[in-house]
Design an enzyme around this catalytic site. Structure first.
Site, PDB file in Angstrom:
ATOM      1  N   LYS A 103       6.624  -3.530   3.202  1.00 18.51           N
ATOM      2  CA  LYS A 103       5.423  -3.672   4.033  1.00 18.51           C
ATOM      3  C   LYS A 103       5.742  -4.258   5.411  1.00 18.51           C
ATOM      4  O   LYS A 103       5.028  -4.012   6.382  1.00 18.51           O
ATOM      5  CB  LYS A 103       4.376  -4.501   3.296  1.00 18.51           C
ATOM      6  CG  LYS A 103       3.787  -3.776   2.077  1.00 18.51           C
ATOM      7  CD  LYS A 103       3.055  -2.494   2.472  1.00 18.51           C
ATOM      8  CE  LYS A 103       2.312  -1.867   1.301  1.00 18.51           C
ATOM      9  NZ  LYS A 103       1.544  -0.670   1.701  1.00 18.51           N
ATOM     10  N   TYR A 159       8.579  -5.129  -2.487  1.00 19.94           N
ATOM     11  CA  TYR A 159       7.261  -4.776  -1.952  1.00 19.94           C
ATOM     12  C   TYR A 159       7.079  -5.342  -0.541  1.00 19.94           C
ATOM     13  O   TYR A 159       6.739  -4.621   0.399  1.00 19.94           O
ATOM     14  CB  TYR A 159       6.167  -5.299  -2.878  1.00 19.94           C
ATOM     15  CG  TYR A 159       4.774  -5.072  -2.346  1.00 19.94           C
ATOM     16  CD1 TYR A 159       4.206  -3.801  -2.382  1.00 19.94           C
ATOM     17  CD2 TYR A 159       4.026  -6.116  -1.794  1.00 19.94           C
ATOM     18  CE1 TYR A 159       2.931  -3.576  -1.887  1.00 19.94           C
ATOM     19  CE2 TYR A 159       2.753  -5.894  -1.293  1.00 19.94           C
ATOM     20  CZ  TYR A 159       2.211  -4.630  -1.342  1.00 19.94           C
ATOM     21  OH  TYR A 159       0.948  -4.409  -0.842  1.00 19.94           O
ATOM     22  N   ASP A 212       2.701  14.069  -3.030  1.00 25.51           N
ATOM     23  CA  ASP A 212       3.676  12.986  -3.197  1.00 25.51           C
ATOM     24  C   ASP A 212       4.121  12.579  -1.801  1.00 25.51           C
ATOM     25  O   ASP A 212       4.850  13.311  -1.130  1.00 25.51           O
ATOM     26  CB  ASP A 212       4.879  13.466  -4.026  1.00 25.51           C
ATOM     27  CG  ASP A 212       5.916  12.369  -4.199  1.00 25.51           C
ATOM     28  OD1 ASP A 212       5.767  11.279  -3.581  1.00 25.51           O
ATOM     29  OD2 ASP A 212       6.887  12.592  -4.942  1.00 25.51           O
ATOM     30  N   VAL A 213       3.672  11.416  -1.352  1.00 23.12           N
ATOM     31  CA  VAL A 213       3.918  11.022   0.042  1.00 23.12           C
ATOM     32  C   VAL A 213       5.401  10.807   0.352  1.00 23.12           C
ATOM     33  O   VAL A 213       5.795  10.787   1.515  1.00 23.12           O
ATOM     34  CB  VAL A 213       3.122   9.746   0.451  1.00 23.12           C
ATOM     35  CG1 VAL A 213       1.630  10.003   0.411  1.00 23.12           C
ATOM     36  CG2 VAL A 213       3.510   8.535  -0.396  1.00 23.12           C
ATOM     37  N   ASP A 244      -3.511  12.551  -3.490  1.00 28.02           N
ATOM     38  CA  ASP A 244      -2.956  11.531  -4.378  1.00 28.02           C
ATOM     39  C   ASP A 244      -1.906  12.192  -5.286  1.00 28.02           C
ATOM     40  O   ASP A 244      -1.990  13.381  -5.587  1.00 28.02           O
ATOM     41  CB  ASP A 244      -4.043  10.888  -5.249  1.00 28.02           C
ATOM     42  CG  ASP A 244      -3.678   9.469  -5.696  1.00 28.02           C
ATOM     43  OD1 ASP A 244      -4.307   8.516  -5.212  1.00 28.02           O
ATOM     44  OD2 ASP A 244      -2.738   9.327  -6.501  1.00 28.02           O
ATOM     45  N   THR A 258      -8.596  -4.080  -6.617  1.00 26.14           N
ATOM     46  CA  THR A 258      -8.372  -2.663  -6.971  1.00 26.14           C
ATOM     47  C   THR A 258      -7.415  -2.643  -8.168  1.00 26.14           C
ATOM     48  O   THR A 258      -6.838  -3.684  -8.522  1.00 26.14           O
ATOM     49  CB  THR A 258      -7.710  -1.892  -5.814  1.00 26.14           C
ATOM     50  OG1 THR A 258      -6.362  -2.375  -5.665  1.00 26.14           O
ATOM     51  CG2 THR A 258      -8.467  -2.043  -4.507  1.00 26.14           C
TER      52      THR A 258
HETATM   53  P1  NAD Z   1      -4.427   1.540  -5.890  1.00 24.02           P
HETATM   54  O1  NAD Z   1      -3.298   1.369  -6.853  1.00 24.02           O
HETATM   55  O2  NAD Z   1      -5.827   1.466  -6.365  1.00 24.02           O
HETATM   56  O3  NAD Z   1      -4.233   2.925  -5.096  1.00 24.02           O
HETATM   57  C1  NAD Z   1      -2.971   3.401  -4.695  1.00 24.02           C
HETATM   58  C2  NAD Z   1      -2.954   4.908  -4.861  1.00 24.02           C
HETATM   59  O4  NAD Z   1      -1.698   5.405  -4.362  1.00 24.02           O
HETATM   60  C3  NAD Z   1      -3.039   5.366  -6.337  1.00 24.02           C
HETATM   61  O5  NAD Z   1      -4.109   6.294  -6.497  1.00 24.02           O
HETATM   62  C4  NAD Z   1      -1.695   6.038  -6.586  1.00 24.02           C
HETATM   63  O6  NAD Z   1      -1.767   7.154  -7.481  1.00 24.02           O
HETATM   64  C5  NAD Z   1      -1.301   6.472  -5.186  1.00 24.02           C
HETATM   65  N1  NAD Z   1       0.133   6.739  -5.068  1.00 24.02           N
HETATM   66  C6  NAD Z   1       1.164   6.007  -5.558  1.00 24.02           C
HETATM   67  N2  NAD Z   1       2.327   6.602  -5.285  1.00 24.02           N
HETATM   68  C7  NAD Z   1       2.040   7.738  -4.599  1.00 24.02           C
HETATM   69  C8  NAD Z   1       2.815   8.780  -4.041  1.00 24.02           C
HETATM   70  N3  NAD Z   1       4.159   8.799  -4.146  1.00 24.02           N
HETATM   71  N4  NAD Z   1       2.192   9.785  -3.380  1.00 24.02           N
HETATM   72  C9  NAD Z   1       0.832   9.799  -3.290  1.00 24.02           C
HETATM   73  N5  NAD Z   1       0.042   8.849  -3.815  1.00 24.02           N
HETATM   74  C10 NAD Z   1       0.642   7.833  -4.464  1.00 24.02           C
HETATM   75  O7  NAD Z   1      -4.167   0.414  -4.785  1.00 24.02           O
HETATM   76  P2  NAD Z   1      -4.960   0.027  -3.443  1.00 24.02           P
HETATM   77  O8  NAD Z   1      -5.275  -1.408  -3.521  1.00 24.02           O
HETATM   78  O9  NAD Z   1      -6.015   1.006  -3.113  1.00 24.02           O
HETATM   79  O10 NAD Z   1      -3.763   0.178  -2.386  1.00 24.02           O
HETATM   80  C11 NAD Z   1      -3.915   0.865  -1.162  1.00 24.02           C
HETATM   81  C12 NAD Z   1      -2.898   0.323  -0.163  1.00 24.02           C
HETATM   82  O11 NAD Z   1      -3.195  -1.044   0.115  1.00 24.02           O
HETATM   83  C13 NAD Z   1      -1.450   0.329  -0.684  1.00 24.02           C
HETATM   84  O12 NAD Z   1      -0.591   0.757   0.356  1.00 24.02           O
HETATM   85  C14 NAD Z   1      -1.202  -1.127  -1.023  1.00 24.02           C
HETATM   86  O13 NAD Z   1       0.163  -1.471  -0.955  1.00 24.02           O
HETATM   87  C15 NAD Z   1      -2.025  -1.826   0.027  1.00 24.02           C
HETATM   88  N6  NAD Z   1      -2.389  -3.206  -0.325  1.00 24.02           N
HETATM   89  C16 NAD Z   1      -3.156  -3.467  -1.420  1.00 24.02           C
HETATM   90  C17 NAD Z   1      -3.503  -4.790  -1.695  1.00 24.02           C
HETATM   91  C18 NAD Z   1      -4.388  -5.162  -2.861  1.00 24.02           C
HETATM   92  O14 NAD Z   1      -4.569  -6.365  -3.108  1.00 24.02           O
HETATM   93  N7  NAD Z   1      -4.961  -4.224  -3.595  1.00 24.02           N
HETATM   94  C19 NAD Z   1      -3.048  -5.825  -0.870  1.00 24.02           C
HETATM   95  C20 NAD Z   1      -2.257  -5.502   0.225  1.00 24.02           C
HETATM   96  C21 NAD Z   1      -1.933  -4.194   0.499  1.00 24.02           C
END
Ligand code: NAD
Length: 244
Positions: A156, A152, A60-61, A37, A187
């Protein structure tokens, strides 16, 4: 017997939300997990809870050198990479007319380039080993369109396309690439939305509740495991019926 006994899994964005739930579940199923992360304190906390089978790394991805470091350290510690879950991502609302090049670029670099670099970076090791499983995380916003989420949602949609394209190119190498489309998952990412928008989202869910990180983690586990051995380029919506 765990469903991932002996497997080595890199999970990005695993300091929070879905990635953290996946790290915990995969470890319970016998995998050793590399919890990466941008927030290394959060990653360290999740890995600490899991115990000896977890390794936390700052990552950092969007940065190719950071990926090289994560892959090198994983191979040094564990010798192989069987699974990659590209869960790291960012979200924000934004109307088309309020979206500037800098915003689009930020979403591109983390959500799109981050996912691409992940697949590219583990590809050589997986090919050498004779295969592996990659799980990408798109969004329900790439199945149905939501107003005011231009940067966003566009990012996606590209994750969705890349998953199919990489899947057909890598299938011959024994690498399965599949994509999860989360709906509204409870989340920290979802919590940034205004309460009235959350209510609108909730009202769109036939199942009558938000999803949990664990709901998504179970699907990631399935896709990462041998139970999904004939799934290549598949798309699974985890949304309580919202995108049905
Ligand atoms: P979250 O915010 O809880 O977790 C995302 C994590 O990504 C965080 O810990 C953050 O620090 C990390 N991150 C951000 N930028 C980064 C980088 N440059 N390098 C490394 N890490 C980085 O959110 P989540 O709900 O667990 O999201 C997980 C995935 O699911 C994401 O790709 C999100 O777009 C997708 N998603 C989430 C939802 C939702 O409703 N929560 C819906 C659709 C898609």
């Amino acid at each position: 017997m765990g469903r991932l006994d002996g497997r080595i899994a890199i999970i990005t964005g695993a300091g929070s939300g879905q990635g953290a739930a996946e790290a915990r579940l995969f470890a319970r199923e016998g995998a050793r997990v590399v919890v990466t992360d941008l927030d290394e304190t959060a990653a360290g906390k999740v890995a600490g809870e899991i115990g000896d089978s977890a390794l936390a790394l700052h990552h950092d991805v969007s940065d190719e050198a950071s990926w090289a470091a994560v892959v090198a350290e994983t191979l040094r510690r564990f010798g192989r990479i069987d699974i990659l879950v590209n869960s790291a991502g960012i979200y924000a609302q934004g109307r088309f007319q309020d979206t500037d090049a800098a915003m689009l670029d930020r979403f591109y670099r983390i959500n799109v380039l981050g996912t691409f670099l992940g697949m590219r970076s583990v590809g050589d090791a997986m090919i050498r080993q004779g295969g592996g499983a990659i799980v990408n995380v798109s969004s329900g916003a790439a199945l149905i369109t939501f107003k005011n989420t231009f940067a966003y949602s566009a990012s996606k949609w590209m994750v969705r396309g890349m998953g199919k394209l990489a899947a057909v190119d890598l299938a011959g190498d024994g690498i399965r690439v599949n994509t999860i489309f989360p709906g509204a998952i409870d989340t920290p990412m979802l919590a940034v939305n205004p309460p009235e928008y959350l209510e609108t989202l909730r009202s769109m869910i036939p199942a009558g509740r938000l999803g949990t990180a664990e709901d998504v983690a179970e699907v990631a586990l399935f896709l990462a495991s041998d139970a999904a051995s004939y799934l290549y380029g598949a798309e699974i919506s985890v949304c309580g019926g919202a995108a049905a």
